[in-house]
Design a protein around this motif. Structure first.
Motif, PDB file in Angstrom:
ATOM      1  N   ALA A 101       0.865  -1.393  -0.077  1.00 36.51           N
ATOM      2  CA  ALA A 101       0.139   0.042  -0.113  1.00 36.51           C
ATOM      3  C   ALA A 101       0.755   1.413  -0.112  1.00 36.51           C
ATOM      4  CB  ALA A 101      -1.095   0.024   1.345  1.00 36.51           C
ATOM      5  N   ALA A 102       1.964   1.132   0.620  1.00 33.70           N
ATOM      6  CA  ALA A 102       2.994   2.450   0.641  1.00 33.70           C
ATOM      7  C   ALA A 102       3.899   2.582  -0.462  1.00 33.70           C
ATOM      8  CB  ALA A 102       3.731   2.430   2.092  1.00 33.70           C
ATOM      9  N   THR A 103       3.910   1.668  -1.261  1.00 39.04           N
ATOM     10  CA  THR A 103       4.810   1.542  -2.347  1.00 39.04           C
ATOM     11  C   THR A 103       4.653   2.958  -3.245  1.00 39.04           C
ATOM     12  OG1 THR A 103       5.399  -0.818  -2.474  1.00 39.04           O
ATOM     13  CG2 THR A 103       5.899   0.413  -4.561  1.00 39.04           C
ATOM     14  N   ARG A 136      -0.175  -6.283  15.730  1.00 39.26           N
ATOM     15  CA  ARG A 136      -0.331  -6.085  14.205  1.00 39.26           C
ATOM     16  C   ARG A 136      -0.108  -4.683  14.084  1.00 39.26           C
ATOM     17  NH1 ARG A 136      -6.779  -6.292  13.007  1.00 39.26           N
ATOM     18  NH2 ARG A 136      -6.891  -4.663  14.901  1.00 39.26           N
ATOM     19  N   GLY A 137      -0.215  -3.523  15.086  1.00 37.25           N
ATOM     20  CA  GLY A 137       0.151  -2.345  14.704  1.00 37.25           C
ATOM     21  C   GLY A 137       1.657  -2.144  14.517  1.00 37.25           C
ATOM     22  N   ALA A 138       2.627  -2.840  15.190  1.00 34.44           N
ATOM     23  CA  ALA A 138       3.922  -3.062  14.675  1.00 34.44           C
ATOM     24  C   ALA A 138       4.299  -3.415  13.404  1.00 34.44           C
ATOM     25  CB  ALA A 138       4.630  -3.731  15.857  1.00 34.44           C
ATOM     26  N   TYR A 139       3.474  -4.485  12.907  1.00 35.57           N
ATOM     27  CA  TYR A 139       3.629  -5.263  11.537  1.00 35.57           C
ATOM     28  C   TYR A 139       3.360  -4.065  10.559  1.00 35.57           C
ATOM     29  CZ  TYR A 139       3.592  -9.373  13.974  1.00 35.57           C
ATOM     30  OH  TYR A 139       4.290 -10.758  14.845  1.00 35.57           O
ATOM     31  N   VAL A 140       2.102  -3.381  10.794  1.00 37.12           N
ATOM     32  CA  VAL A 140       1.745  -2.528   9.704  1.00 37.12           C
ATOM     33  C   VAL A 140       2.582  -1.451   9.598  1.00 37.12           C
ATOM     34  CG1 VAL A 140      -0.212  -0.864   9.119  1.00 37.12           C
ATOM     35  CG2 VAL A 140      -0.815  -3.334  10.079  1.00 37.12           C
ATOM     36  N   GLY A 141       3.124  -0.709  10.791  1.00 30.96           N
ATOM     37  CA  GLY A 141       3.920   0.396  10.938  1.00 30.96           C
ATOM     38  C   GLY A 141       5.162  -0.006   9.982  1.00 30.96           C
ATOM     39  N   ALA A 142       5.958  -1.267  10.300  1.00 30.83           N
ATOM     40  CA  ALA A 142       7.100  -1.547   9.666  1.00 30.83           C
ATOM     41  C   ALA A 142       6.802  -1.693   8.385  1.00 30.83           C
ATOM     42  CB  ALA A 142       7.645  -2.863  10.261  1.00 30.83           C
ATOM     43  N   GLY A 143       5.675  -2.282   7.911  1.00 35.19           N
ATOM     44  CA  GLY A 143       5.433  -2.324   6.280  1.00 35.19           C
ATOM     45  C   GLY A 143       5.221  -1.019   5.666  1.00 35.19           C
ATOM     46  N   LEU A 148       7.885   2.960   1.728  1.00 34.97           N
ATOM     47  CA  LEU A 148       8.261   4.173   1.551  1.00 34.97           C
ATOM     48  C   LEU A 148       9.933   4.220   1.316  1.00 34.97           C
ATOM     49  CD1 LEU A 148       6.449   6.431   4.396  1.00 34.97           C
ATOM     50  CD2 LEU A 148       6.144   6.474   1.906  1.00 34.97           C
ATOM     51  N   THR A 149      10.764   3.654   2.251  1.00 32.02           N
ATOM     52  CA  THR A 149      12.250   3.859   2.185  1.00 32.02           C
ATOM     53  C   THR A 149      12.690   2.714   1.011  1.00 32.02           C
ATOM     54  OG1 THR A 149      12.460   2.368   3.995  1.00 32.02           O
ATOM     55  CG2 THR A 149      12.257   4.511   4.579  1.00 32.02           C
ATOM     56  N   GLU A 150      12.154   1.549   1.188  1.00 32.74           N
ATOM     57  CA  GLU A 150      12.931   0.557   0.164  1.00 32.74           C
ATOM     58  C   GLU A 150      12.318   1.186  -1.331  1.00 32.74           C
ATOM     59  OE1 GLU A 150      13.579  -3.946  -0.210  1.00 32.74           O
ATOM     60  OE2 GLU A 150      11.606  -3.428   0.461  1.00 32.74           O
ATOM     61  N   THR A 151      11.460   1.559  -1.657  1.00 34.25           N
ATOM     62  CA  THR A 151      11.270   1.827  -3.003  1.00 34.25           C
ATOM     63  C   THR A 151      12.111   3.107  -3.532  1.00 34.25           C
ATOM     64  OG1 THR A 151       8.703   1.257  -2.671  1.00 34.25           O
ATOM     65  CG2 THR A 151       9.290   2.639  -4.582  1.00 34.25           C
ATOM     66  N   ALA A 152      12.014   4.249  -2.401  1.00 34.83           N
ATOM     67  CA  ALA A 152      13.093   5.324  -2.716  1.00 34.83           C
ATOM     68  C   ALA A 152      14.270   5.014  -2.655  1.00 34.83           C
ATOM     69  CB  ALA A 152      12.529   6.296  -1.821  1.00 34.83           C
ATOM     70  N   GLU A 179      10.332  -6.192  -3.175  1.00 36.90           N
ATOM     71  CA  GLU A 179      11.253  -5.543  -4.050  1.00 36.90           C
ATOM     72  C   GLU A 179      10.604  -6.015  -5.664  1.00 36.90           C
ATOM     73  OE1 GLU A 179      14.581  -7.223  -1.193  1.00 36.90           O
ATOM     74  OE2 GLU A 179      13.991  -8.680  -2.869  1.00 36.90           O
ATOM     75  N   VAL A 180       9.646  -7.106  -5.700  1.00 36.82           N
ATOM     76  CA  VAL A 180       9.203  -7.311  -7.086  1.00 36.82           C
ATOM     77  C   VAL A 180       8.278  -5.979  -7.291  1.00 36.82           C
ATOM     78  CG1 VAL A 180       7.583  -8.872  -8.363  1.00 36.82           C
ATOM     79  CG2 VAL A 180       9.584  -9.710  -7.101  1.00 36.82           C
ATOM     80  N   ALA A 181       7.463  -5.782  -6.324  1.00 40.06           N
ATOM     81  CA  ALA A 181       6.513  -4.728  -6.366  1.00 40.06           C
ATOM     82  C   ALA A 181       6.899  -3.401  -6.817  1.00 40.06           C
ATOM     83  CB  ALA A 181       5.503  -4.539  -5.463  1.00 40.06           C
ATOM     84  N   SER A 182       8.202  -3.096  -6.269  1.00 36.61           N
ATOM     85  CA  SER A 182       8.870  -1.668  -6.090  1.00 36.61           C
ATOM     86  C   SER A 182       9.586  -1.739  -7.547  1.00 36.61           C
ATOM     87  CB  SER A 182       9.874  -1.597  -5.198  1.00 36.61           C
ATOM     88  OG  SER A 182       9.299  -1.402  -3.810  1.00 36.61           O
ATOM     89  N   LEU A 183      10.219  -2.893  -7.935  1.00 35.93           N
ATOM     90  CA  LEU A 183      10.611  -2.805  -9.471  1.00 35.93           C
ATOM     91  C   LEU A 183       9.856  -2.659 -10.499  1.00 35.93           C
ATOM     92  CD1 LEU A 183      13.602  -5.539  -8.889  1.00 35.93           C
ATOM     93  CD2 LEU A 183      13.905  -3.253  -9.337  1.00 35.93           C
ATOM     94  N   ALA A 184       8.685  -3.403 -10.337  1.00 33.82           N
ATOM     95  CA  ALA A 184       7.741  -3.260 -11.373  1.00 33.82           C
ATOM     96  C   ALA A 184       7.195  -1.515 -11.473  1.00 33.82           C
ATOM     97  CB  ALA A 184       6.475  -4.064 -10.996  1.00 33.82           C
TER      98      ALA A 184
END
Length: 236
Positions: free
Chosen positions: A80-82, A122-129, A134-138, A170-175
């Motif tokens: 969702a954040a990609t 769940r909150g920690a999982y969602v926050g980390a995701g 944001l950071t991995e795509t950028a 990674e696949v989503a970000s590259l696409a």
């Protein structure tokens, strides 16, 4: 890229593959600052592409330890954040990308060092995701938020879950990067060229991953990240 620069990058990739294959973390934290110093244009596509075969291998090797619930929440939030991560990349001038990667790496390492022990929910999982998206795509660096979530879990669970989350992201970000014209085919070529170095590091990690003290390895990764991030910012 000169032969000397390629050799430095190959050694860096092999070392990073060994570290991540052993501890579950560290590939992007090690490779991104070095790649940014050698050629900022390599970020983030080269780092993302190079991690795909490594995470495929680690996810398969550690599949019996996967935290399916955590991986599911992280992946949904990360996908969702990609697009927001792509927007961030558009806003950062290419000449400033190295400094941004350096600052993000240092900040993530500092947070990882000081965060107290906690049981993720769940909150920690969602926050980390979200932060990872944001950071991995950028920048190609997305591991620290996941390290915060899983740093106090069994090493096998960390390695398996982080590898699966990385792989999908990674696949989503590259696409998305290539669909919007932000990806360069040449960066994929460099990733393919350095596959032998990555395979060597991954193979070595197979020999020691059950015996490596994950806490010490994590400390090494974070110290390296601090130093390389500072160097990258200073050279920007």
């Amino acid at each position: 890229m000169s032969g000397g620069m390629l050799a430095v990058l190959a050694v860096t990739v092999a070392t990073a593959a060994f570290v991540q294959g052993s501890s579950g973390l560290g590939f992007a934290l090690i490779v991104a600052p070095v790649a940014g110093l050698l050629d900022p244009g390599l970020l983030p596509v080269f780092v993302l592409a190079a991690m795909i075969p490594l995470n495929l291998y680690v996810a398969w090797r550690e599949r019996h330890s996967l935290d399916l619930r955590g991986a599911g929440w992280i992946t949904v939030a990360r996908l969702a954040a990609t697009p927001a991560g792509l927007a961030l990349l558009w806003l950062i001038p290419e000449g400033d990308l190295g400094a941004v990667v350096g600052a993000a790496t240092v900040l993530a390492a500092v947070v990882s060092l000081v965060v107290p022990s906690f049981q993720p929910g769940r909150g920690a999982y969602v926050g980390a995701g979200v932060v990872t998206g944001l950071t991995e795509t950028a920048t190609g660096v997305g591991g620290p938020p996941l390290a915060l979530v899983y740093q106090h879990r069994p090493p096998g669970e960390l390695r398996a879950t982080v590898a699966v989350c990385f792989l999908v992201g990674e696949v989503a970000s590259l696409a998305l990067l290539f669909a919007t014209g932000r990806g360069r085919a040449a960066d994929l070529g460099w990733a393919v060229l350095l596959l032998p170095a990555l395979a060597a590091g991954a193979w070595l990690s197979r020999l020691v991953h059950q015996r490596v003290d994950a806490k010490r390895m994590r400390g090494f990764v974070l110290v390296f990240a601090l130093v390389s991030g500072v160097v990258l910012m200073a050279g920007a």
